[in-house]
Design a protein around this motif. Structure first.
Motif, PDB file in Angstrom:
ATOM      1  N   ASP A 152      41.136  35.660  62.177  1.00 34.16           N
ATOM      2  CA  ASP A 152      41.449  34.522  63.761  1.00 34.16           C
ATOM      3  C   ASP A 152      42.662  34.688  64.218  1.00 34.16           C
ATOM      4  O   ASP A 152      43.024  33.389  63.580  1.00 34.16           O
ATOM      5  CB  ASP A 152      39.445  34.566  63.815  1.00 34.16           C
ATOM      6  CG  ASP A 152      39.676  34.123  64.778  1.00 34.16           C
ATOM      7  OD1 ASP A 152      38.739  34.395  65.384  1.00 34.16           O
ATOM      8  OD2 ASP A 152      39.342  32.665  65.478  1.00 34.16           O
ATOM      9  N   MET A 153      42.680  34.427  65.457  1.00 37.25           N
ATOM     10  CA  MET A 153      43.866  33.819  65.698  1.00 37.25           C
ATOM     11  C   MET A 153      43.726  32.042  65.444  1.00 37.25           C
ATOM     12  O   MET A 153      44.639  31.201  65.959  1.00 37.25           O
ATOM     13  CB  MET A 153      43.851  34.109  67.933  1.00 37.25           C
ATOM     14  CG  MET A 153      44.771  33.892  68.533  1.00 37.25           C
ATOM     15  SD  MET A 153      45.584  34.159  69.796  1.00 37.25           S
ATOM     16  CE  MET A 153      43.694  34.045  70.926  1.00 37.25           C
ATOM     17  N   GLU A 154      42.463  31.645  66.431  1.00 39.58           N
ATOM     18  CA  GLU A 154      42.128  30.540  66.279  1.00 39.58           C
ATOM     19  C   GLU A 154      42.467  29.916  64.869  1.00 39.58           C
ATOM     20  O   GLU A 154      42.823  28.957  64.743  1.00 39.58           O
ATOM     21  CB  GLU A 154      40.710  30.466  66.517  1.00 39.58           C
ATOM     22  CG  GLU A 154      40.391  28.302  67.008  1.00 39.58           C
ATOM     23  CD  GLU A 154      38.937  28.620  67.643  1.00 39.58           C
ATOM     24  OE1 GLU A 154      38.234  26.695  67.312  1.00 39.58           O
ATOM     25  OE2 GLU A 154      38.170  29.653  68.045  1.00 39.58           O
ATOM     26  N   ILE A 156      44.067  31.239  62.830  1.00 40.20           N
ATOM     27  CA  ILE A 156      45.751  31.019  62.666  1.00 40.20           C
ATOM     28  C   ILE A 156      46.311  30.082  63.048  1.00 40.20           C
ATOM     29  O   ILE A 156      47.649  28.637  62.747  1.00 40.20           O
ATOM     30  CB  ILE A 156      46.103  32.354  63.319  1.00 40.20           C
ATOM     31  CG1 ILE A 156      45.823  33.836  62.082  1.00 40.20           C
ATOM     32  CG2 ILE A 156      47.197  32.667  63.220  1.00 40.20           C
ATOM     33  CD1 ILE A 156      46.447  33.457  61.400  1.00 40.20           C
ATOM     34  N   ASN A 157      45.706  29.435  64.159  1.00 36.93           N
ATOM     35  CA  ASN A 157      46.783  28.347  65.073  1.00 36.93           C
ATOM     36  C   ASN A 157      46.294  27.607  64.609  1.00 36.93           C
ATOM     37  O   ASN A 157      47.198  26.525  64.616  1.00 36.93           O
ATOM     38  CB  ASN A 157      46.687  28.780  66.926  1.00 36.93           C
ATOM     39  CG  ASN A 157      46.675  29.625  67.330  1.00 36.93           C
ATOM     40  OD1 ASN A 157      47.472  30.399  67.220  1.00 36.93           O
ATOM     41  ND2 ASN A 157      46.080  29.837  68.555  1.00 36.93           N
ATOM     42  N   LYS A 160      48.647  26.517  61.166  1.00 35.33           N
ATOM     43  CA  LYS A 160      50.030  26.960  61.222  1.00 35.33           C
ATOM     44  C   LYS A 160      50.261  25.281  62.252  1.00 35.33           C
ATOM     45  O   LYS A 160      51.392  24.605  61.534  1.00 35.33           O
ATOM     46  CB  LYS A 160      50.239  27.504  62.951  1.00 35.33           C
ATOM     47  CG  LYS A 160      51.714  27.441  63.606  1.00 35.33           C
ATOM     48  CD  LYS A 160      52.075  28.263  64.800  1.00 35.33           C
ATOM     49  CE  LYS A 160      53.671  28.239  65.426  1.00 35.33           C
ATOM     50  NZ  LYS A 160      54.277  29.062  66.252  1.00 35.33           N
ATOM     51  N   LYS A 174      54.756  32.539  63.551  1.00 33.61           N
ATOM     52  CA  LYS A 174      53.049  33.876  63.722  1.00 33.61           C
ATOM     53  C   LYS A 174      53.408  35.596  64.816  1.00 33.61           C
ATOM     54  O   LYS A 174      54.922  35.720  65.479  1.00 33.61           O
ATOM     55  CB  LYS A 174      52.258  33.586  65.463  1.00 33.61           C
ATOM     56  CG  LYS A 174      51.886  32.093  65.581  1.00 33.61           C
ATOM     57  CD  LYS A 174      50.823  32.392  66.233  1.00 33.61           C
ATOM     58  CE  LYS A 174      50.201  33.116  66.977  1.00 33.61           C
ATOM     59  NZ  LYS A 174      48.858  32.736  68.074  1.00 33.61           N
ATOM     60  N   SER A 176      51.915  37.722  65.530  1.00 35.01           N
ATOM     61  CA  SER A 176      51.069  38.465  66.539  1.00 35.01           C
ATOM     62  C   SER A 176      50.236  37.638  66.446  1.00 35.01           C
ATOM     63  O   SER A 176      50.499  36.734  65.825  1.00 35.01           O
ATOM     64  CB  SER A 176      50.841  39.709  65.389  1.00 35.01           C
ATOM     65  OG  SER A 176      49.744  39.925  64.787  1.00 35.01           O
ATOM     66  N   ASP A 177      49.341  37.869  67.373  1.00 31.88           N
ATOM     67  CA  ASP A 177      48.153  36.722  68.155  1.00 31.88           C
ATOM     68  C   ASP A 177      46.689  36.773  66.114  1.00 31.88           C
ATOM     69  O   ASP A 177      47.031  35.300  66.361  1.00 31.88           O
ATOM     70  CB  ASP A 177      47.051  37.674  68.419  1.00 31.88           C
ATOM     71  CG  ASP A 177      47.480  37.382  69.729  1.00 31.88           C
ATOM     72  OD1 ASP A 177      48.777  36.504  70.287  1.00 31.88           O
ATOM     73  OD2 ASP A 177      47.682  38.243  70.735  1.00 31.88           O
ATOM     74  N   LYS A 178      47.190  37.787  64.942  1.00 29.67           N
ATOM     75  CA  LYS A 178      46.192  37.562  64.448  1.00 29.67           C
ATOM     76  C   LYS A 178      46.918  37.822  62.807  1.00 29.67           C
ATOM     77  O   LYS A 178      47.126  37.891  61.376  1.00 29.67           O
ATOM     78  CB  LYS A 178      45.126  38.723  64.220  1.00 29.67           C
ATOM     79  CG  LYS A 178      44.424  38.591  65.205  1.00 29.67           C
ATOM     80  CD  LYS A 178      43.229  39.914  65.166  1.00 29.67           C
ATOM     81  CE  LYS A 178      42.847  39.304  66.573  1.00 29.67           C
ATOM     82  NZ  LYS A 178      42.036  40.478  66.501  1.00 29.67           N
ATOM     83  N   THR A 179      48.500  37.478  62.951  1.00 29.07           N
ATOM     84  CA  THR A 179      48.979  36.944  61.494  1.00 29.07           C
ATOM     85  C   THR A 179      50.125  35.933  61.912  1.00 29.07           C
ATOM     86  O   THR A 179      50.509  35.842  62.268  1.00 29.07           O
ATOM     87  CB  THR A 179      50.140  38.934  61.671  1.00 29.07           C
ATOM     88  OG1 THR A 179      50.735  38.918  62.778  1.00 29.07           O
ATOM     89  CG2 THR A 179      48.610  39.262  61.172  1.00 29.07           C
ATOM     90  N   SER A 208      58.036  40.411  69.241  1.00 32.97           N
ATOM     91  CA  SER A 208      57.327  39.449  69.014  1.00 32.97           C
ATOM     92  C   SER A 208      58.844  37.559  68.599  1.00 32.97           C
ATOM     93  O   SER A 208      59.165  37.555  68.470  1.00 32.97           O
ATOM     94  CB  SER A 208      56.179  40.035  67.262  1.00 32.97           C
ATOM     95  OG  SER A 208      57.469  39.982  66.190  1.00 32.97           O
TER      96      SER A 208
END
Length: 253
Positions: A152-154, A156-157, A160, A174, A176-179, A208
């Motif tokens: 999930d992007m949230e 992941i952030n 990070k 990142k 991608s949005d999900k990796t 990317s």
């Protein structure tokens, strides 16, 4: 002066089915640019063996290779790698292993997974994966290059942000949005490209965040990703259009 064309793989040169984007036309343009004196180097987050496969399958004359987002380089001196500090890798793994994310780990030549993944995400050309319950023993005995987090992007952030707040000698990029990839500080596609070709005239193409690091070291660069990035909408070329423009500029002098 050496002329270099630096290409990302996934989303730039190959699609989700591991096929060349633009097909035969793209390959023909690459061949024409090589005739014009360009040296093609693939700069990817994948492992080195996937570059070798692509080069052989599509008859791409690739002299040098950059893999794992700049952490591993193959040049005239052989293969060299920048690994995570062992103690740092153990601490990072302790933090991420129980997150609601898929956690994967790369050494120079192998992937390590906690469980089997969808073989289509992405498909490896040479299967270097090992499924083990815990990565700790591998970290103790082998140099770790990258941790890859998928989910999930949230989430992941959040990871990070935590990595940057608590670790001084690692990067969290990142792809991608999900990796998210966690790798040694000072490692990037751009820095590896500059180290490999310190005096070359470079043109780079990517799709990317991990590719953006190549752009400051390039005479020209092309973003071929999504047409919407953040809040700004803009037109982006396809890989075929980017190569056509490079070839046109070359012929026009």
């Amino acid at each position: 002066m050496t002329k270099v064309l630096a290409l990302d793989l996934d989303g730039t040169l190959i699609n989700e089915n591991n096929e060349i984007i633009g097909g035969r036309e793209t390959l023909s343009l690459l061949e024409n640019l090589q005739v014009e004196g360009y040296e093609v180097v693939v700069v990817t987050g994948r492992l080195d063996h996937d570059i070798i496969h692509i080069a052989k399958k599509y008859n791409l004359n690739i002299k040098y290779r950059i893999s794992q987002n700049g952490a591993v380089m193959q040049d005239e001196h052989g293969i060299k790698a920048k690994a995570l500090n062992k103690e740092v890798a153990l601490k990072v793994y302790k933090y991420i292993k129980d997150k609601n994310l898929r956690v994967e780990m790369n050494t120079i030549s192998n992937r390590y997974w906690h469980s089997e993944r969808d073989p289509e995400f992405p498909r490896e050309f040479y299967d270097s994966s090992n499924v083990i319950e815990d990565f700790t023993q591998v970290i103790n005995y082998q140099p770790v290059i990258i941790f890859l987090l998928i989910g999930d992007m949230e989430e992941i952030n959040k990871v990070k942000g935590y990595i940057y707040e608590n670790f001084d000698d690692v990067e969290a990029v990142k792809t991608s949005d999900k990796t998210l990839e966690i790798l040694p500080k000072g490692v990037s596609k751009g820095l590896a490209l500059k180290e490999m070709y310190p005096k070359a005239e470079i043109i780079s193409i990517g799709d990317s965040e991990s590719d953006f690091s190549m752009f400051p070291y390039s005479k020209a660069s092309y973003y071929v990703g999504r047409s919407s990035f953040g809040k700004a909408d803009f037109d982006v070329p396809s890989i075929k259009e980017a190569l056509e423009n490079i070839l046109k500029e070359e012929k026009n002098g």
